[in-house]
Scaffold this motif. Structure first.
Motif, mmCIF file in Angstrom:
data_model
loop_
_atom_site.group_PDB
_atom_site.id
_atom_site.type_symbol
_atom_site.label_atom_id
_atom_site.label_comp_id
_atom_site.label_asym_id
_atom_site.label_seq_id
_atom_site.Cartn_x
_atom_site.Cartn_y
_atom_site.Cartn_z
ATOM 1 N N THR B 282 -24.384 -6.231 -9.340
ATOM 2 C CA THR B 282 -24.319 -7.337 -10.289
ATOM 3 C C THR B 282 -22.864 -7.658 -10.633
ATOM 4 O O THR B 282 -22.567 -8.141 -11.712
ATOM 5 N N SER B 283 -21.982 -7.390 -9.682
ATOM 6 C CA SER B 283 -20.573 -7.682 -9.946
ATOM 7 C C SER B 283 -20.332 -9.185 -9.883
ATOM 8 O O SER B 283 -20.960 -9.891 -9.106
ATOM 9 N N THR B 284 -19.407 -9.640 -10.712
ATOM 10 C CA THR B 284 -18.966 -11.031 -10.595
ATOM 11 C C THR B 284 -17.883 -11.101 -9.534
ATOM 12 O O THR B 284 -17.233 -10.098 -9.229
ATOM 13 N N PHE B 313 -20.730 -13.016 -16.228
ATOM 14 C CA PHE B 313 -21.703 -12.011 -15.804
ATOM 15 C C PHE B 313 -22.451 -12.511 -14.580
ATOM 16 O O PHE B 313 -22.342 -13.674 -14.207
ATOM 17 N N ALA B 314 -23.161 -11.608 -13.962
ATOM 18 C CA ALA B 314 -23.952 -11.972 -12.790
ATOM 19 C C ALA B 314 -25.297 -11.290 -12.879
ATOM 20 O O ALA B 314 -25.420 -10.203 -13.435
ATOM 21 N N VAL C 133 -12.697 -9.732 -12.949
ATOM 22 C CA VAL C 133 -14.081 -9.851 -12.481
ATOM 23 C C VAL C 133 -14.579 -8.490 -12.000
ATOM 24 O O VAL C 133 -13.842 -7.499 -12.028
ATOM 25 N N GLY C 134 -15.813 -8.442 -11.525
ATOM 26 C CA GLY C 134 -16.387 -7.213 -10.970
ATOM 27 C C GLY C 134 -17.525 -6.704 -11.818
ATOM 28 O O GLY C 134 -18.330 -7.493 -12.308
ATOM 29 N N ASP C 135 -17.587 -5.386 -12.003
ATOM 30 C CA ASP C 135 -18.712 -4.772 -12.699
ATOM 31 C C ASP C 135 -18.434 -4.623 -14.187
ATOM 32 O O ASP C 135 -17.328 -4.290 -14.588
ATOM 33 N N ARG C 136 -19.483 -4.830 -14.984
ATOM 34 C CA ARG C 136 -19.367 -4.655 -16.433
ATOM 35 C C ARG C 136 -19.938 -3.275 -16.758
ATOM 36 O O ARG C 136 -21.121 -3.135 -17.012
#
Lengths: 123, 496, 414
Positions: B282-284, B313-314, C133-136
């Protein structure tokens, strides 16, 4: 034959002079870039015996906060910092703690005191 | 003897099925979820829309076409019974070129065929009356008044709370490892927490529905993750009054521009098909977010400066083989029901899916369902400080001073709100406390500062209420702990 | 509804608010101090390093010690205060009647006051605002958040740390992590020069921490917790240079990418904001464009030194006193302070010529051997160096200011 040039930014005043110190076989050969005698002195000490005030937190039992912040009451040799930090990791004090309260006298024979800098009340 | 039902997956679909089945006296319903809380899979990150039902071609996707409009109608009732945050503000599908009207006509016709009420094509003048800030070159739009927006995770939480109040048992952090089938009949499920006996197993496992189905020996479909990315902006930035869609292309419904229910401008999603084994990605991405930005600008040219973003978010959508929802009792394995490939409009359809599954149980499994005499359709939302009047605040503070203390300054969430949220977490069986569980129930940490002030306070409240040290509190379940130990853990050489 | 009445309400119990409340009380005003934390002091109690008070107390203190001295004064002077109190709204009933609505564990209150001193500090920019960007996932903290966790609540966030931004807070956190046994793998700075004061940049050498200037963190990856970050080099226009990307493995990212004054309650009532500072437009008593509302500290502009924050608090208190005594701030004319060459921001925005003033300013880019020039009043100050990281504080005398007709330009020239 080992010649080394240390470069650093002086922190004595906001002027932030870029000082260069040339060291050969452990001896200071040349210092340049400073503007005041305090800067020169500081640069020499930075090479020969750098010192720092150390700050950390120490665990507190039964307090309204779980830690109290502490500092050494004077700068200590940089090389001794890791050892001092390990010692502080083992300590726990009982609340209440007052600002200025001495937590440790003369740790590691460093001729300094560990002083509390924050107040912690009894929970 | 009660029939034991195990529902795999506590997303919007599994939760809705659980709620519907909780009405029947002769069912014992277990809701099984691998995450630490409910609604953390596909339900978590999407456009949060209750669609109108005009978009799904009844010839190609009969299930979607049928359940979307039914779901829309049911949501109007469910949001009231369950006090789910929502807004019915309608959608505009915007035409930018003359040719777009051909597509809008097709959508109108399809909508009418699917039974969508009150749709009509509006002209430029009416469009600008409704949306003054839409692209000045827009020519008109298709107006779909029954479209709305809800909070998808708050919806899952509300539904699960109501289901639990009506006797459903929730098993969190319970991962399905196998499905026991004997003589063509399902017997139960193997999990990391032991065997759960079941006469009926309902597979509502979202992205993993194909893998669960395979465990029962049924493998005629696959689920592919399709990624959608979003931007969400700070409060105070003007967004549209309605949900704005571009005119769809054959590939996509397009990037939506909307003011989400908390009042923030939101844009997204793009649609990027990922390889089958990227179900947790679920990475942007830079490219994806750029694409969303560009496309959103086509209908909403006045996007704010980029630093006004508060979150990107994704989310992943579960795309099934064939494109339609797969909702059926599998004949080869008696008692096994697939509810798979619930992609868009899955959120909208969820309540209708619940009833569809009930019908399948009665019709295809031949179980006569008996309604409970006492079934409670209602569920109360927790206190939200930001909705209170000063006199109400003072009344609450008299009972508990925690209601007077603001924890999240951006969204005005009180300590009392947080404590109620924690109580509700415990009520449905959340064992591993997480900041996200509090966030989805209270909105704390989701404002302008993204929790840089209040996360620490919430961590301490969770630690206190769960009786654990603060570093063991998680952001979003096990493996996402806030810290590695106390501040001296590394100096003592104790950290792994 | 509970109603209270005071001469002055001070919103925010950090150094600016504490100094303002103490000073206002010493002027004989009836003061109420409000803070939303559990304790007074703002962020000072967690700033456990030395470097505070050198100007104000002529003594080097740590943050908690600096705070403690003021809190003692508040208690000695018996100033009324609430902690865990959050202001929900300011209402400007009339120039001399303000209403501050707040909530606290004691209930919701409305305070009628003649003047307000707004000292709510700043907030930190977070990872989303700087385009990461990337993972939260877990392991991403702002510097202040990590500081609260470690130095108030005794939690160690992680063991391998990358710091985004070389401002003072980032560097100080680099030292805190290193001292407590974590490995600080890099400090990443977007600009071609470090963002912090020289004494803090020295931390990097003390702990052998690599500093990447002209680099930025663009992406975070990890399943449940941070596993690595992607770093890329930027050119002189801060554009990313393709092909320069590399990854650093770590479990913790500390974002120290600047502070933003918190002015929401002020913008709600129409206070004019200076886009350069992010704080309100003020006159030489730190009064905003809404009469009777004064502002000090990091909600006015981002300061480097707490001493100046306290100074601003005291000036705001003086402003409030004059305002209450005279039913407004009198001035026949206001002289505008204009930003000239290489001046990014300068506060206060309007000068009266009736009183001496400290100008707080920052330059856009570093320059050496410069003259700080105020052409309209013929004032020149030689400086060996100016840097964006170091706030300039220049005293102008009222006689000098009064020489100007309608504006004074501040510029840096070679």
């Amino acid at each position: 034959m080992t010649a080394q040039v240390y470069k650093f930014t002086c922190i004595i005043c906001p002027l932030s002079c870029d000082i260069e110190v040339k060291v050969e076989n452990g001896e200071i050969k040349e210092i340049k870039g400073y503007t005041c005698p305090r800067g020169k002195e500081w640069a020499i000490e930075e090479i020969t015996n750098p010192k720092r005030v150390v700050m950390s937190v120490i665990k507190v039992k039964n307090g309204n906060m779980p830690t109290v912040s502490v500092k050494t009451d004077r700068p200590i040799p940089k090389t001794k910092i890791p050892e001092l930090m390990k010692l502080l990791a083992e300590i726990e004090v009982e609340a209440p703690v007052k600002v200025g309260q001495i937590i440790l006298e003369n740790p590691l024979g460093l001729d300094t005191k560990i002083v509390a800098t924050r107040e912690v009340e009894k929970a | 003897m009660k029939t034991k039902v195990a529902i795999i997956g506590a997303g919007i679909v599994g939760a809705s099925i659980a709620r519907v089945l909780s009405k029947y006296e002769n069912l014992e319903v277990h809701l099984i979820e691998k995450e630490a809380d409910v609604g953390w899979g596909v339900s978590k990150a999407n456009t949060a829309l209750i669609h109108g039902g005009y978009d799904d071609d009844p010839d190609k996707y009969p299930m979607r076409a049928k359940l979307c409009i039914r779901g829309n109608r049911l949501w109007h009732q469910w949001v009231k019974e369950l006090e789910i945050p929502h807004i019915w503000n309608g959608a505009l599908i915007v035409a930018l070129k003359d040719e777009d009207f051909d597509e809008l006509e097709r959508l109108l016709e399809r909508g009418q065929r699917n039974g969508v009420p009150e749709m009509r094509i509006i002209d430029r003048e009416e469009l600008f009356h409704l949306e003054p800030n839409v692209n000045p070159n827009a020519l008109g739009a298709l107006w779909v008044p029954i479209v709305g927006q809800i909070g998808p995770i708050p919806a899952v939480i509300a539904i699960v709370e109501n289901a639990v109040a009506n006797g459903v048992k929730v098993h969190l952090e319970t991962e399905v490892r196998g499905i026991k089938v004997e003589n063509g009949e399902v017997k139960g499920i193997e999990t990391n927490n032991g065997f759960i006996e079941a006469d009926i197993v309902i597979n509502a496992a979202g992205l993993y529905a194909d893998e669960i189905s395979k465990m029962a020996g049924i493998d005629y479909f696959e689920i592919h993750p399709r990624k959608g990315e979003y931007w969400i902006f700070d409060e105070g930035i003007p967004g549209p009054n309605h949900v704005l869609f571009p005119t769809p292309t054959p590939i996509s419904k397009g990037v939506v521009v909307t003011t989400e229910i908390s009042g923030h401008l939101m844009i997204g999603p793009n649609a990027q098909d990922l390889p089958k084994d990227y179900k947790d990605d679920t990475s942007t991405t830079r490219e994806g977010l750029e694409e969303v930005w560009r496309k959103a600008q086509e209908i909403w040219p006045n996007l704010p400066p980029r630093w006004k973003v508060i979150r990107t978010f994704a989310g992943l959508r579960p795309e099934p083989t064939g494109g339609d929802f797969i909702i059926k009792a599998e004949e080869e394995v008696q008692g096994f029901i697939n509810v798979a490939g619930i992609r868009s409009p899955g959120l909208t359809s969820a309540p209708a899916i619940g009833y569809e599954v009930r019908d399948i149980i009665e019709r295809d499994l031949g179980i006569k369902l008996k309604e409970k005499e006492k079934w409670n359709p209602y569920r109360k939302e927790i206190t939200h400080f930001f909705m209170l009047q000063p006199t109400q605040i003072n009344e609450l503070v008299k009972k508990n001073p925690a209601y007077g203390r603001i924890v999240c300054r951006c969204n005005k969430v009180s300590e009392g709100d947080v404590l109620e949220a924690i109580e509700r977490m415990k009520f449905i069986g959340v064992k591993t406390p997480s900041v996200d569980s509090v966030k989805f129930r209270t909105k704390a940490t989701s404002g302008t500062c993204q929790g840089s002030f209040c996360k620490v306070v919430i961590i301490n409240l969770l630690a206190r209420e769960y009786g654990i040290p603060p570093w063991k509190v998680t952001l979003k379940g096990k493996g996402s702990e806030i810290g590695i130990g106390d501040v001296k853990v590394l100096l003592r050489g104790e950290a792994q | 509804m509970n109603t209270l009445q005071y001469d002055v309400v001070v919103i925010g119990g950090g150094p600016a608010g504490l100094a303002a409340a103490v000073k206002a009380k010493e002027y004989g005003l009836n003061v109420l101090l409000l803070d939303e934390n559990e304790y007074l002091g703002g962020i000072l109690p967690q700033c456990i390093h030395p470097g505070f008070g050198i100007h104000y107390f002529r003594e080097e203190l740590t943050g908690p010690e600096f705070s403690h001295r003021f809190v003692q004064r508040v208690k000695d002077l018996k100033i009324d205060y609430f902690v865990k109190a959050r202001v929900l709204e300011i209402k400007n009933y009339s120039d001399l009647e303000k209403i501050v609505a707040f909530t606290s564990p004691e209930g919701a209150f409305e305070v009628w006051a003649k003047a307000i001193i707004y000292a709510t500090g700043a907030r930190e920019r977070h990872a989303f605002e700087i385009g990461i960007v990337g993972d939260r996932v877990a392991g991403i903290y702002t510097a202040g958040e990590a500081q609260t966790l470690m130095d108030i609540y005794g939690v160690m966030p992680g063991k391998e740390v990358v710091i985004v931004g070389s401002g003072d807070v980032g560097l100080i956190m680099a030292r805190r992590f290193a001292l407590e046994g974590a490995k600080v793998k890099a400090v990443i700075e977007l600009m071609p020069y470090p963002g912090g004061l020289a004494r803090n940049v020295m931390i990097l050498r003390d702990f052998n921490i690599p500093l990447y200037l002209s680099h930025k963190v663009v992406e975070v990856r990890g399943k449940k917790r941070v596993e690595k970050v992607k770093v890329v080099k930027v050119d002189e226009n801060l554009r990313e240079i393709p092909g320069t990307e590399f990854w650093i493995e770590c479990d913790t990212i500390i974002i120290s990418a600047g502070l933003i004054p918190q002015v929401k309650l002020l913008t709600d009532i129409g206070v004019e904001i200076d886009p350069a500072t992010g704080g309100p437009v003020v006159n030489d008593l730190l009064e905003t464009t809404v009469p009777g509302i004064f502002v000090a500290g990091n909600s006015l502009l981002i300061n480097d030194l707490v001493d100046y924050v306290a100074e601003q608090g005291e000036l705001a208190a003086y402003g409030a006193k004059l305002f209450i005594e005279n039913g407004g701030i009198p001035a026949e004319k206001w002289i505008k302070l204009e930003k000239g060459n290489n001046i990014r921001l300068a506060v206060p925005h309007y000068l009266s010529g009736k009183r001496d003033v400290y100008i707080y300013a920052r330059v856009r880019k570093p320059m050496e051997n410069v003259v700080l020039n105020f052409p309209e009043i013929d004032r020149k100050i030689r400086l060996p160096v100016v840097r964006p990281a170091e706030m300039l504080r220049i005293r102008l005398r009222k006689e000098e200011i009064a020489k100007a007709r309608d504006k004074i330009t501040m510029e840096v020239v070679q």
